[in-house]
Design a protein around this motif. Structure first.
Motif, PDB file in Angstrom:
ATOM      1  N   CYS A  45      45.622  -5.849   1.700  1.00 42.14           N
ATOM      2  CA  CYS A  45      46.724  -6.563   2.343  1.00 42.14           C
ATOM      3  C   CYS A  45      47.295  -5.736   3.488  1.00 42.14           C
ATOM      4  N   ASP A  61      52.073 -13.124   2.398  1.00 35.95           N
ATOM      5  CA  ASP A  61      51.576 -13.872   1.248  1.00 35.95           C
ATOM      6  C   ASP A  61      52.028 -13.281  -0.091  1.00 35.95           C
ATOM      7  N   ARG A 119      53.506 -13.640  -5.558  1.00 44.13           N
ATOM      8  CA  ARG A 119      53.701 -14.416  -4.338  1.00 44.13           C
ATOM      9  C   ARG A 119      55.050 -14.073  -3.715  1.00 44.13           C
ATOM     10  N   ILE A 138      50.303  -9.498   4.055  1.00 42.38           N
ATOM     11  CA  ILE A 138      49.361 -10.568   4.412  1.00 42.38           C
ATOM     12  C   ILE A 138      48.002 -10.233   3.808  1.00 42.38           C
ATOM     13  N   TYR A 139      47.404 -11.190   3.130  1.00 42.84           N
ATOM     14  CA  TYR A 139      46.041 -10.976   2.648  1.00 42.84           C
ATOM     15  C   TYR A 139      45.097 -10.941   3.844  1.00 42.84           C
ATOM     16  N   ASN A 159      42.832 -18.974  -4.423  1.00 41.47           N
ATOM     17  CA  ASN A 159      44.245 -18.863  -4.777  1.00 41.47           C
ATOM     18  C   ASN A 159      44.483 -19.297  -6.227  1.00 41.47           C
TER      19      ASN A 159
END
Length: 228
Positions: free
Chosen positions: A135, A149, A160, A165-166, A188
């Motif tokens: 990430c 994310d 979450r 950010i992935y 997901n």
């Protein structure tokens, strides 16, 4: 010592709709950044792992990609007639991957800094983790305006939320894929199941990253590569 994964799934089946006219006659992974197809930048990261089984899923304009990938030793998983999304695509490719844990890598991002795959391999602990995602802090994501994310705690476990950010690179166990009844589904869904068991982790990338998801991203990615 637990053996690290020896197979990599390259996601390359998407339509590249946000690229507009650039993907009318070629698949998104063959769009060039700094004179080379996007997927070749991804393969550079994979090849640094040493000998591993390489598999790419194909759907949109597959003949072009298959011709490009065959000389590079990449096996292909054709998704026809329907595109299967990341989860369905990974499950369909399992016979080719032949491993109960795999790397997965999106083919539409540019990384500047350490190799995310070798970093993941060094930290992967299957006794503790069902998935380890690479990430990126929002400040290090070039051209990305979202809040993120995932949120990580001090152990690296993620939920979450905003902050990270992935980046499209991970190691994950594949056994949970068989428990999902849908044919077409996103990873997901599997991540959420892992998170409920406190087995979803992230590694924070120390470099910079650019998602080449739209035409403007090409220039941003080229600038990132030039700024070393």
């Amino acid at each position: 010592m637990t053996q690290p994964p020896n197979a990599v799934m390259l996601f390359a089946a998407g339509f590249g709709t946000r690229m507009g006219t650039l993907t009318l006659n070629r698949p998104k992974p063959l769009i060039e950044v700094a004179g080379r197809p996007l997927i070749d930048h991804a393969l550079d990261l994979v090849d640094a792992l040493g000998p591993v089984r390489k598999v790419a899923n194909l759907h949109y304009l597959p003949d072009q990609l298959e011709a490009h990938l065959a000389p590079k030793g990449v096996l292909v998983s054709h998704e026809q007639p329907d595109i299967l999304d990341t989860g369905g695509g990974l499950r369909a490719a399992l016979p080719l991957l032949g491993s109960d844990s795999v790397f997965t890598l999106n083919s539409d991002a540019i990384w500047s800094g350490l190799n995310p795959l070798t970093m993941l391999r060094a930290v992967w602990n299957p006794d503790l983790m069902d998935a380890l995602l690479m990430c990126i802090p929002t400040a290090q994501a070039i051209g990305h305006a979202g809040a993120g994310d995932f949120t990580a705690d001090e152990t690296g476990r993620i939920t979450r939320g905003p902050g990270l950010i992935y980046g499209g690179a991970q190691i994950m166990k594949t056994e949970g894929l068989v428990e999902i009844p849908d044919k077409v589904f996103s990873l997901n869904l599997l991540w959420d199941r892992m998170q409920k068991k406190d087995r979803l982790f992230a590694l924070t990338y120390p470099g910079r990253w650019c998602d080449v998801g739209h035409p403007e991203g090409i220039a941003l990615a080229e600038g990132l590569l030039a700024d070393v």
